[in-house]
Structures are given as structure tokens and as C-alpha cells.
Scaffold this motif. Structure first.
Motif, PDB file in Angstrom:
ATOM      1  N   ALA A   1      29.619  91.005 -31.813  1.00 43.14           N
ATOM      2  CA  ALA A   1      29.662  90.595 -33.214  1.00 43.14           C
ATOM      3  C   ALA A   1      28.583  91.359 -33.983  1.00 43.14           C
ATOM      4  CB  ALA A   1      29.426  89.091 -33.330  1.00 43.14           C
ATOM      5  N   PRO A   2      28.773  91.600 -35.267  1.00 44.38           N
ATOM      6  CA  PRO A   2      27.765  92.311 -36.055  1.00 44.38           C
ATOM      7  C   PRO A   2      26.440  91.553 -36.062  1.00 44.38           C
ATOM      8  CG  PRO A   2      29.842  92.179 -37.247  1.00 44.38           C
ATOM      9  CD  PRO A   2      29.972  91.270 -36.076  1.00 44.38           C
ATOM     10  N   ASP A   3      25.323  92.290 -35.964  1.00 43.88           N
ATOM     11  CA  ASP A   3      24.021  91.649 -36.031  1.00 43.88           C
ATOM     12  C   ASP A   3      23.588  91.519 -37.488  1.00 43.88           C
ATOM     13  OD1 ASP A   3      23.131  94.146 -36.838  1.00 43.88           O
ATOM     14  OD2 ASP A   3      22.225  94.649 -34.914  1.00 43.88           O
ATOM     15  N   ALA A   4      22.342  91.102 -37.697  1.00 39.41           N
ATOM     16  CA  ALA A   4      21.860  90.861 -39.061  1.00 39.41           C
ATOM     17  C   ALA A   4      21.851  92.136 -39.901  1.00 39.41           C
ATOM     18  CB  ALA A   4      20.453  90.259 -39.005  1.00 39.41           C
ATOM     19  N   ASP A   5      21.765  93.297 -39.251  1.00 38.51           N
ATOM     20  CA  ASP A   5      21.734  94.569 -39.972  1.00 38.51           C
ATOM     21  C   ASP A   5      23.116  95.191 -40.109  1.00 38.51           C
ATOM     22  OD1 ASP A   5      18.941  94.438 -40.229  1.00 38.51           O
ATOM     23  OD2 ASP A   5      18.665  95.274 -38.215  1.00 38.51           O
ATOM     24  N   GLY A   6      24.151  94.495 -39.643  1.00 41.31           N
ATOM     25  CA  GLY A   6      25.504  95.028 -39.745  1.00 41.31           C
ATOM     26  C   GLY A   6      25.854  96.018 -38.657  1.00 41.31           C
ATOM     27  N   ALA A   7      25.071  96.038 -37.570  1.00 37.36           N
ATOM     28  CA  ALA A   7      25.348  96.940 -36.456  1.00 37.36           C
ATOM     29  C   ALA A   7      26.199  96.230 -35.408  1.00 37.36           C
ATOM     30  CB  ALA A   7      24.046  97.434 -35.824  1.00 37.36           C
ATOM     31  N   VAL A   8      27.084  96.990 -34.805  1.00 40.21           N
ATOM     32  CA  VAL A   8      27.980  96.478 -33.768  1.00 40.21           C
ATOM     33  C   VAL A   8      27.788  97.316 -32.511  1.00 40.21           C
ATOM     34  CG1 VAL A   8      30.398  96.146 -33.101  1.00 40.21           C
ATOM     35  CG2 VAL A   8      29.682  95.680 -35.437  1.00 40.21           C
ATOM     36  N   ARG A   9      27.743  96.659 -31.360  1.00 37.82           N
ATOM     37  CA  ARG A   9      27.658  97.405 -30.104  1.00 37.82           C
ATOM     38  C   ARG A   9      29.046  97.468 -29.479  1.00 37.82           C
ATOM     39  NH1 ARG A   9      25.431  94.196 -26.690  1.00 37.82           N
ATOM     40  NH2 ARG A   9      27.216  94.071 -25.292  1.00 37.82           N
ATOM     41  N   VAL A  10      29.475  98.686 -29.194  1.00 41.14           N
ATOM     42  CA  VAL A  10      30.769  98.901 -28.556  1.00 41.14           C
ATOM     43  C   VAL A  10      30.511  99.465 -27.167  1.00 41.14           C
ATOM     44  CG1 VAL A  10      32.990 100.091 -28.686  1.00 41.14           C
ATOM     45  CG2 VAL A  10      31.829  99.380 -30.796  1.00 41.14           C
ATOM     46  N   ASP A  11      30.951  98.736 -26.135  1.00 43.85           N
ATOM     47  CA  ASP A  11      30.839  99.221 -24.760  1.00 43.85           C
ATOM     48  C   ASP A  11      32.080 100.040 -24.435  1.00 43.85           C
ATOM     49  OD1 ASP A  11      28.453  97.922 -24.509  1.00 43.85           O
ATOM     50  OD2 ASP A  11      29.190  96.319 -23.211  1.00 43.85           O
ATOM     51  N   LEU A  12      31.862 101.286 -24.039  1.00 45.91           N
ATOM     52  CA  LEU A  12      32.958 102.198 -23.740  1.00 45.91           C
ATOM     53  C   LEU A  12      33.029 102.479 -22.248  1.00 45.91           C
ATOM     54  CD1 LEU A  12      32.395 104.834 -26.570  1.00 45.91           C
ATOM     55  CD2 LEU A  12      34.033 102.942 -26.575  1.00 45.91           C
ATOM     56  N   VAL A  13      34.235 102.453 -21.696  1.00 44.32           N
ATOM     57  CA  VAL A  13      34.450 102.865 -20.311  1.00 44.32           C
ATOM     58  C   VAL A  13      34.886 104.324 -20.341  1.00 44.32           C
ATOM     59  CG1 VAL A  13      35.735 102.467 -18.183  1.00 44.32           C
ATOM     60  CG2 VAL A  13      35.131 100.532 -19.644  1.00 44.32           C
TER      61      VAL A  13
END
Length: 198
Positions: free
Chosen positions: A158-170
């Protein structure tokens, strides 16, 4: 009075038929009985069955397969009260042999409008900095990712307070380090090539 009685009888019969038809079209499906975090093995207490009149286009697990669900792993976070979908189950978590999982932090504005979900196929693309690919003004070296690289979305936070999203890529283990180095520069983007489920 006679006509009114006939109308009421007819309406009652129609309502009874409608309710009977609705009940007869309800099917047994598997529902999540309590929250299950991603990667955890599903137990008998985690799932149950319920009767629903679901559209055929809605992905569900038939109630008769409840025993088959127990023992499998949650491919995503499962929430209590939601219908279980086949794509939310797996027998092995990523990465498998020959693969690596690379976390990439991006802003929501860098994702497709519909977002990304586990199972989506993407191309990882090196994007130029504000001063071009080398961006000498920032002191960054040339992008370590030399070509567009295919990857599969494993998880999306989910987006953090700064609007960043972590996407885990295989990704293939041979390109994992290059993608990680590219991600560290912040000059990285995704091109969605196929939307699907694992």
C-alpha cells in the motif's frame, strides 16, 4: 374483491417462484474465515464454506474443494469474510530456483492507472534522469540496466505517507542485481505487458 384476491395470489406465487429460483441458483464456495498473512499455510480454521449467488465471471473456489485448500499457502494477504479465489493460493512462494525477488520503490504516479497486482507481467525499463541517461549534474553513473527486462509482479504494498509503493518483482537470477542497481538510482519504470494471476 375477487379480482384483488386473484392479483394478490398471483403476486404471491410470483414472489415465491422468484425466491425459490434465487435460492436454487446459490452455490457453495470457500470463504476466508479469519485473516491469513501472505506465505502462511492455510489451516481448517482459516476457511469455511458459504452459499452465494455469484456471477460466473467471479473467480471462486467451489465448496467441495475445501479440503484441497487446507495445506496450501496464501499467495497474498487473505481477509476475513472475503470469497477465496484460486489466484490467492499457491504451493510454493517466490523465488523459485533460478529466480530472485527484487524490491523496487516507485511513486503511485509511475504505475498504471489501474495499479499492479500479483501475477502481472511487466517490462522493467531504465528511464533517463532530469539531465539525460547519464545525468552528470547529479553525479549518478549511467544506468546499470542495459535493456528492457521482463518480470512478474509478486507483491505490491500500500502507498506510504510519501506516496511511495514497493513492488516486489520476480526476475531471472541473472538480471536481479542489475535491476536492483537501477532501482537504487530512482530511474526505473514499468510497462505492463499482460494482466493476469499466478
Amino acid at each position: 374483491m375477487f379480482l384483488l384476491a386473484m392479483v394478490l395470489v398471483g403476486a404471491g406465487a410470483a414472489l415465491t417462484g422468484y425466491l425459490f429460483t434465487g435460492m436454487s441458483e446459490r452455490t457453495s464456495v470457500v470463504v476466508v474465515a479469519r485473516d491469513v498473512p501472505v506465505g502462511q499455510q492455510i489451516t481448517n480454521a482459516d476457511v469455511a464454506t458459504t452459499m452465494v449467488a455469484a456471477d460466473g465471471r467471479v473467480a471462486t473456489v467451489p465448496g467441495r474443494q475445501l479440503r484441497d485448500v487446507v495445506g496450501r499457502l496464501a499467495a497474498v494477504d487473505l481477509r476475513r469474510g472475503t470469497l477465496l479465489a484460486p489466484s490467492q493460493l499457491t504451493t510454493a512462494l517466490s523465488p523459485r530456483q533460478g529466480q530472485q525477488v527484487v524490491p523496487v520503490a516507485v511513486r503511485v504516479s509511475q504505475l498504471p492507472a489501474r495499479g499492479l497486482q500479483p501475477g502481472d507481467q511487466v517490462l522493467v525499463v531504465a528511464t533517463p534522469g532530469s539531465g539525460g541517461q547519464g545525468d552528470a549534474a547529479s553525479g549518478n553513473q549511467a544506468a546499470p540496466l542495459t535493456q528492457d527486462t521482463p518480470a512478474t509482479v509478486d507483491l505490491v504494498s500500500a502507498p506510504d505517507a510519501d506516496g511511495a509503493v514497493r513492488v516486489d518483482l520476480v526476475v531471472d537470477a541473472r538480471v536481479g542485481p542489475a535491476i536492483a542497481r537501477q532501482a537504487s538510482t530512482g530511474r526505473i519504470g514499468f510497462v505492463l505487458t499482460w494482466r493476469g494471476v499466478r
